[in-house]
Design an enzyme around this catalytic site. Structure first.
Site, short mmCIF file in Angstrom:
data_model
loop_
_atom_site.label_atom_id
_atom_site.label_comp_id
_atom_site.label_asym_id
_atom_site.label_seq_id
_atom_site.Cartn_x
_atom_site.Cartn_y
_atom_site.Cartn_z
N LYS A 72 0.81 -1.23 0.00
CA LYS A 72 0.00 0.00 0.00
C LYS A 72 0.84 1.28 0.00
O LYS A 72 0.39 2.32 -0.47
CB LYS A 72 -0.94 0.02 1.21
N ASP A 108 -10.28 3.50 1.89
CA ASP A 108 -10.60 2.96 3.23
C ASP A 108 -11.41 3.96 4.06
O ASP A 108 -12.37 3.57 4.74
CB ASP A 108 -9.31 2.60 3.98
N GLY A 135 -1.85 1.90 9.98
CA GLY A 135 -2.32 2.37 8.68
C GLY A 135 -3.83 2.60 8.66
O GLY A 135 -4.30 3.61 8.11
N1 NAP Z 1 -12.66 -3.36 7.86
C1 NAP Z 1 -11.75 -2.99 6.98
O1 NAP Z 1 -12.05 -2.69 5.80
C2 NAP Z 1 -10.32 -2.89 7.41
C3 NAP Z 1 -9.40 -2.14 6.64
C4 NAP Z 1 -8.06 -2.06 7.08
C5 NAP Z 1 -7.68 -2.73 8.23
N2 NAP Z 1 -8.59 -3.46 8.93
C6 NAP Z 1 -8.19 -4.15 10.19
O2 NAP Z 1 -7.64 -3.17 11.06
C7 NAP Z 1 -6.66 -3.76 11.91
C8 NAP Z 1 -5.40 -2.91 11.90
O3 NAP Z 1 -4.87 -2.84 10.59
P1 NAP Z 1 -3.61 -1.89 10.26
O4 NAP Z 1 -3.34 -2.06 8.81
O5 NAP Z 1 -3.79 -0.53 10.81
O6 NAP Z 1 -2.43 -2.60 11.11
P2 NAP Z 1 -1.08 -1.97 11.65
O7 NAP Z 1 -0.65 -0.81 10.81
O8 NAP Z 1 -0.14 -3.13 11.84
O9 NAP Z 1 -1.46 -1.39 13.12
C9 NAP Z 1 -1.82 -2.26 14.17
C10 NAP Z 1 -2.27 -1.45 15.38
O10 NAP Z 1 -2.69 -2.39 16.39
C11 NAP Z 1 -1.98 -2.12 17.60
N3 NAP Z 1 -1.72 -3.36 18.32
C12 NAP Z 1 -1.28 -4.54 17.79
N4 NAP Z 1 -1.15 -5.47 18.78
C13 NAP Z 1 -1.51 -4.85 19.94
C14 NAP Z 1 -1.58 -5.26 21.31
N5 NAP Z 1 -1.26 -6.52 21.67
N6 NAP Z 1 -2.03 -4.37 22.24
C15 NAP Z 1 -2.36 -3.10 21.87
N7 NAP Z 1 -2.30 -2.64 20.59
C16 NAP Z 1 -1.88 -3.50 19.65
C17 NAP Z 1 -0.68 -1.48 17.17
O11 NAP Z 1 -0.15 -0.75 18.24
P3 NAP Z 1 1.44 -0.43 18.37
O12 NAP Z 1 1.68 0.84 17.60
O13 NAP Z 1 1.66 -0.32 19.82
O14 NAP Z 1 2.17 -1.62 17.77
C18 NAP Z 1 -1.18 -0.58 16.01
O15 NAP Z 1 -1.74 0.60 16.51
C19 NAP Z 1 -6.49 -5.19 11.39
O16 NAP Z 1 -7.25 -6.03 12.21
C20 NAP Z 1 -7.07 -5.15 9.99
O17 NAP Z 1 -7.61 -6.40 9.58
C21 NAP Z 1 -9.91 -3.54 8.56
#
Ligand code: NAP
Length: 275
Positions: A72, A108, A135
């Site tokens: 991305k 998104d 992200g």
């Molecule tokens: N519905 C949709 O269309 C859609 C679209 C995009 C994403 N999503 C979902 O959104 C979620 C995040 O995606 P992303 O791309 O933003 O991922 P990402 O960039 O890897 O960010 C993950 C986030 O989760 C936090 N996190 C991970 N493990 C944690 C823990 N054990 N305790 C507290 N915080 C924790 C991280 O905090 P730290 O900064 O502390 O590591 C970070 O803020 C995923 O589940 C994805 O499937 C859904």
């Protein structure tokens, strides 16, 4: 299913891996419904091949692509034009190939807001507390700010929340340990962390401090209804699931590639969730 002609429109999703993607099922449903002479394919593209394959797919007549993990951000360097909204988010999830080049968009945030509205939740009802600073948090926050909604980031690693607030001014930051106690100050709570997702830890939060006006959105969509949403519903709060964001974010791409604005409805939820 209709057979393709020699002038069928083509689109697909690039990612590495891509086998988990629900987008082929989603776009395939719309192609069938609208009897469109077109196809949408899962395209496994590794990081080393991205720079060669994206322009090649544009040259072979593809109308465009969805872009998923891990491309991305890196795909932005291959775009001739980047939509200002995608530039602000710093990531592209939709490519449209035109005669004048490759255009990059991020849908998104659009999908998140459209899903809130589809659930009867006003995105501009009041301040939003966003759990997470990855992200997805960035796309959700930018879209809420575009609605005029003040956003606060609350993240396990506070420096990531501070960086995101600086990138999207005037974002605020709340220490992670206050995520439950501060809820009374917000009209919307959004979980954008991966907590609560299958094979991940649960999200540890209490909603007891919320007012009756709080709406709770979880962008995690596997499971379809997370523990956070079950708790919100049990308290009588509005609860917005994450699959709808995925379905709605696909609408602008389909429209650009195939020329039809598709519907998000109950049947689509059933088909894409595998139910
Ligand atoms: N519905 C949709 O269309 C859609 C679209 C995009 C994403 N999503 C979902 O959104 C979620 C995040 O995606 P992303 O791309 O933003 O991922 P990402 O960039 O890897 O960010 C993950 C986030 O989760 C936090 N996190 C991970 N493990 C944690 C823990 N054990 N305790 C507290 N915080 C924790 C991280 O905090 P730290 O900064 O502390 O590591 C970070 O803020 C995923 O589940 C994805 O499937 C859904």
């Amino acid at each position: 299913m209709r057979l393709l002609s020699g002038s069928a429109r083509l689109a697909g999703v690039i990612g590495w891996p891509v086998s988990h993607s629900r987008s082929p099922r989603l776009h395939g449903t719309w192609l069938n419904r609208h009897d469109i002479d077109g196809a949408y394919l899962p395209l496994p593209v590794g990081p080393a091949d991205l720079a060669q394959l994206v322009p090649a797919l544009a040259k072979t007549g593809f109308a465009g692509l969805n872009v998923t993990i891990p491309h991305k951000i890196s795909v932005m360097a291959l775009c001739d034009r980047i939509d200002p909204g995608a530039a602000r988010i710093g990531a592209v999830n939709t490519l449209v190939f035109t005669e004048t080049g490759i255009e990059g968009f991020n849908t998104d945030g659009y999908g998140f807001i459209a899903n809130l509205r589809a659930h009867g939740v006003n995105p501009a009802a009041g301040p939003a507390l966003i759990l997470g600073a990855g992200g997805a948090a960035r796309a959700v926050a930018a879209a809420l700010q575009d609605e005029g909604t003040p956003v606060t980031f609350c993240n396990r690693t506070e420096r990531n929340a501070i960086a995101l607030a600086a990138a999207l001014p005037p974002g605020n930051v709340l220490p992670w340990e206050y995520r439950s106690a501060a809820l009374g100050d917000y009209a919307l709570l959004v979980n954008t962390t991966s907590l609560g997702m299958v094979h991940h830890e649960p999200l540890d939060i209490s909603l007891e401090a919320a007012t009756a006006a709080l709406a709770v959105a979880d962008i995690v969509y596997a499971p379809l209804e997370t523990e956070l949403l079950k708790t919100a519903r049990a308290l009588g709060l509005a609860a917005v699931e994450g699959l709808g964001m995925l379905l709605h974010q696909a609408v602008p791409g389909f429209k650009a590639w195939f020329g039809v604005t598709p519907e998000v409805d109950d049947e689509l939820y059933r088909i894409v969730s595998g139910g």
